[in-house]
Scaffold this active site. Structure first.
Site, PDB file in Angstrom:
ATOM      1  N   ASP A  18       0.863  -1.176   0.000  1.00 31.58           N
ATOM      2  CA  ASP A  18       0.000   0.000   0.000  1.00 31.58           C
ATOM      3  C   ASP A  18       0.901   1.228   0.000  1.00 31.58           C
ATOM      4  O   ASP A  18       2.061   1.167   0.402  1.00 31.58           O
ATOM      5  CB  ASP A  18      -0.884  -0.026   1.248  1.00 31.58           C
ATOM      6  CG  ASP A  18      -1.701   1.239   1.417  1.00 31.58           C
ATOM      7  OD1 ASP A  18      -2.372   1.641   0.455  1.00 31.58           O
ATOM      8  OD2 ASP A  18      -1.652   1.829   2.514  1.00 31.58           O
ATOM      9  N   ASP A  20      -0.221   5.048   0.848  1.00 35.81           N
ATOM     10  CA  ASP A  20      -0.501   6.037   1.898  1.00 35.81           C
ATOM     11  C   ASP A  20      -0.580   5.413   3.284  1.00 35.81           C
ATOM     12  O   ASP A  20      -1.296   4.437   3.493  1.00 35.81           O
ATOM     13  CB  ASP A  20      -1.802   6.771   1.600  1.00 35.81           C
ATOM     14  CG  ASP A  20      -1.638   7.740   0.453  1.00 35.81           C
ATOM     15  OD1 ASP A  20      -0.707   8.555   0.508  1.00 35.81           O
ATOM     16  OD2 ASP A  20      -2.433   7.658  -0.490  1.00 35.81           O
ATOM     17  N   ASN A 141      -2.148  -0.850   5.799  1.00 35.05           N
ATOM     18  CA  ASN A 141      -2.546  -0.395   7.132  1.00 35.05           C
ATOM     19  C   ASN A 141      -4.065  -0.369   7.306  1.00 35.05           C
ATOM     20  O   ASN A 141      -4.550  -0.127   8.395  1.00 35.05           O
ATOM     21  CB  ASN A 141      -1.971   1.005   7.427  1.00 35.05           C
ATOM     22  CG  ASN A 141      -2.549   2.052   6.518  1.00 35.05           C
ATOM     23  OD1 ASN A 141      -2.327   2.008   5.310  1.00 35.05           O
ATOM     24  ND2 ASN A 141      -3.290   2.993   7.068  1.00 35.05           N
TER      25      ASN A 141
END
Length: 176
Positions: A18, A20, A141
């Protein structure tokens, strides 16, 4: 049709990262430090060259981690952000173009609306990559992003710009 071209080496595992709050933390700001007093690692300016559109911090150890991971994995960075943002981030993380093999953006996500919160969520369907799922891992996240492939998820704490973060070093130990 798969999002990625066929792989040259089927034995090589695929590491989907991922963007961001996993590799970088980007904020919209008129100043380089977002009012926090911490200098940004990167800034994107408007065409006039004066207005700062985006700025942010690289997660500590991100270059070292990507350099290490590129030797053992096919690296794919997948963001729920737009394609122009993904392109900017790729250039920032891999200016030579040798570490990140593929960059996917919002266009490759499944868009879903939460019935409870009405929030738009972007789901990353690893099946759509055209890779062997037994050798494909997603580091993210936000667990909902991997809701179609939870057994492939390696969760990571969200990064918001702190300098004492060591999550990528811990992730490397786990992957080794």
């Amino acid at each position: 049709r798969p999002h990625l071209p066929p792989k040259k080496n089927d034995n090589e595992p695929t590491l989907v990262l991922d963007l961001d709050e996993t590799l970088i933390h980007t904020y919209r700001s008129k100043t380089a430090d977002n009012g926090s007093g911490i200098e940004a690692d990167y800034m994107v300016f408007a065409e006039n060259g004066y207005s700062c559109l985006l700025a942010g911090k690289l997660r500590p150890g991100v270059f070292e981690f990507l350099s290490w991971a590129a030797k053992s994995f096919e690296i794919v960075v997948w963001t729920a952000g737009r394609e122009d943002y993904a392109s900017m981030a790729r250039h920032c993380l891999d200016p030579e173009g040798v570490l990140i093999r593929h960059m996917l953006s919002r266009n490759s996500c499944i868009r879903m609306k939460s019935a409870k919160t009405k929030e738009i969520m972007y789901i990353k369907d690893l099946c759509a990559l055209g890779r062997d799922l037994s050798k494909t891992f997603l580091v993210d996240n936000t667990p909902h992003a991997a809701s179609l492939n939870l057994s492939n998820l390696i969760p990571i704490e969200a990064y918001f710009g702190g300098g004492s973060d060591n999550e990528l070093m811990e992730l490397r130990k786990f992957l080794e």
